[in-house]
Every structure is written in C-alpha cells, then in structure tokens.
Design an enzyme around this catalytic site. Structure first.
Site, PDB file in Angstrom:
ATOM      1  N   CYS A  82     -28.656   8.966   7.999  1.00 26.74           N
ATOM      2  CA  CYS A  82     -29.389   9.138   9.251  1.00 26.74           C
ATOM      3  C   CYS A  82     -30.430   8.020   9.388  1.00 26.74           C
ATOM      4  CB  CYS A  82     -30.005  10.534   9.318  1.00 26.74           C
ATOM      5  SG  CYS A  82     -30.731  10.934  10.927  1.00 26.74           S
ATOM      6  N   ASP A 105     -20.656  12.867  17.009  1.00 22.76           N
ATOM      7  CA  ASP A 105     -22.111  12.698  16.906  1.00 22.76           C
ATOM      8  C   ASP A 105     -22.666  12.465  18.309  1.00 22.76           C
ATOM      9  OD1 ASP A 105     -24.751  11.832  16.470  1.00 22.76           O
ATOM     10  OD2 ASP A 105     -24.221  10.837  14.588  1.00 22.76           O
ATOM     11  N   HIS A 110     -23.026  14.570  13.633  1.00 25.49           N
ATOM     12  CA  HIS A 110     -24.068  13.875  12.880  1.00 25.49           C
ATOM     13  C   HIS A 110     -24.343  14.653  11.586  1.00 25.49           C
ATOM     14  CE1 HIS A 110     -27.358  11.016  12.567  1.00 25.49           C
ATOM     15  NE2 HIS A 110     -28.142  12.008  12.179  1.00 25.49           N
TER      16      HIS A 110
END
Length: 286
Positions: A165, A222, A254
């Site tokens: 991330c 995502d 995600h």
C-alpha cells in the site's frame, strides 16, 4: 532535511527524538476491527528474529529484523509498512522472507510522529502521520536501514525492497533513489495522488528515473488504484529504458496480501509472493 523543520513535536530533542521508542505488540488499534481472517503466523524456529534499533541522522528508530541462523551474509530485503505501522503482519512478512533465506528488516518510518499503535482512527493516521512524513526522510531512513543490515550479516550487493500500500508507493520512490538497489516489488502501491512540499513527487513522476527493476503487483478490483494508471507508469518507465513488470490479479481488491484483513485473497497473495521471490532472484537479489 527537506520540509522537516517545524513538523517534529516541540518536546523532541535532536537526539533521542523518537516518540515511538519500541514496536507495538499485535496489531494497530486502527485495524483491530478488521481481523476477519486468522492471521498467518510464521514460527521463528531456525531464525534470529526480533526488535532492533536503526541509527539514523537524528537518533534511532525501532525496527523488526528476521534472518536465518548462521554466519551469512544474507541478501537484504527492506520491508516497508502499510500506514498502520510495523505491527504483527509486517513482522510476519519479515519472518517469511527470512525462511526464504533473506535478512528482512522493517523500520518504523513513522516513529517521529508519535505512537502509531495507539491511534484508532484511519483519518488521524493519514493526517498526523502519513501526510507529515517527508519523502526525503523516508528515503534517508531506508538508506540507514540498508547500511545497518550490511553491518549485521547482510550482503549490501544483494539489496532488495518490498512494500505494501503506502509502502508500495515508497518502493517506486526508493527504486528511483538508490542506485545500489537490485530489485523492488511494490504491492498495490499508489502511483498517483496529491503532492505536497514534503512529498513532491508521485510514483508516476519518477517512473523514468528508476535505478532498479520494479515488479508491481496490483488488483484489478482495487477501487483506489485504476489499472490504467499503473499501465501508464509502466509505459513511461519503458519509454525511458527502465525495467518494469506488472502482474494484475483481475478479481483482487486492494490489500489482497494482508491476511489479517477481509481484503485478503489467498490465491493472489500466494501467487504474488512466488512472483516476488522469483523477481528478486532474476535480478541478483537472492
């Protein structure tokens, strides 16, 4: 350091600055509610694993290190946290890498901002920790972590980086920063977004400046990172003669590797891990 003046809390001195002096146990409070899956727990048998201190320009930051028992030297992987700090998931990632033969070390890059383990609100994390951490500081701390690892049974000639991330974003930036890096693997790292005086460039901005090959692992589902933007980064990098590979997992959301969260997807997570290790080996970081 770029943009650092005025950002540190007044009570901190130039030395011994760290508000967060030790790593958290378990998980960040901001993610405690999200533990829908039993997190993976990698045993430390056969490993040297635990908390260490990394000397940086203005003091020390805590970090988690895991490596095989033995004399080494071992290839180094810098592990860059999500926004939630070096909690149990990141520590386990280090142990998994150590089981694969690496010296893996994850520095707590937000230690100067405060005790991230006590923050319960994600928006507070973004506002008070993420937005106030200069990219130049992150790059310097990663350099210091790599130097520490090289002095503690790590092989500086086999240096890799991976991150998740927000940490995936830092992988792209670090690959444009450190010419000694052999390879980077970015797990769903944002490639665009807003910039600021202390975070002046996006991953897309540095695509043509990469100094090491990068593999991007992204989810087709995502909602925060459009596949088109990742493809644009790849095209820009390749136009500049850089090596970028992408693997898009069509149905993955995600944070599909984060096994402590509902977003975890077993097959993409395991496939991405194998691709990462193969990428490191292919580019001399194994």
């Amino acid at each position: 350091m770029l943009g650092l003046d005025g950002l540190l809390p007044e009570q901190l001195s130039r030395r011994g600055f760290v508000v967060m002096t030790a790593l958290m146990s378990g998980f960040t409070m901001a993610t405690a509610h999200a533990q829908a899956n039993p997190p993976v727990k990698t045993p430390a048998d056969g490993l040297v694993a635990g908390e260490v201190k990394i000397p940086v320009k203005d003091g020390d930051i805590p970090a988690y290190r895991a490596m095989p028992e033995g004399a080494g030297p071992f290839p180094i992987v810098l592990v860059i946290e999500e926004i939630f700090g070096v909690h149990e998931y990141i520590k386990d990632v280090c142990r998994r890498l150590a089981k694969a033969g690496y010296l893996a070390v994850a520095p707590e890059l937000y230690a100067r901002r405060g005790d991230i383990s006590r923050v319960t609100d994600v928006q507070a994390l973004l506002r008070d920790f993420i937005a106030k951490t200069p990219d130049a500081e992150v790059m310097s701390d990663l350099d210091a972590t790599a130097a520490w690892a090289a002095q503690h049974k790590g092989d500086a000639q086999r240096l890799a980086v991976t991150g998740f991330c927000r940490g995936g974003r830092a992988v792209w930036l670090y690959a444009a920063h450190n010419p000694a890096l052999k390879a980077g693997v970015a797990w769903y790292g944002p490639v665009g977004g807003q910039t600021s005086p202390i975070q002046p460039k996006t991953a897309l901005d540095v695509a043509g400046e990469l100094k090491a090959p990068v593999l991007g692992l992204y989810g087709g589902a995502d909602t925060g990172i459009p596949v088109a933007s990742v493809e644009e980064l790849k095209k820009k990098a390749q136009a500049a003669g850089k090596t970028v590979e992408l693997e898009i997992f069509p149905d993955a959301p995600h944070a599909f590797h984060a096994d402590y969260r509902p977003t975890w997807r077993k097959e993409p997570a395991e496939a991405g891990w194998k691709l990462m290790l193969a990428f490191f080996k292919k580019h001399g970081a194994a």
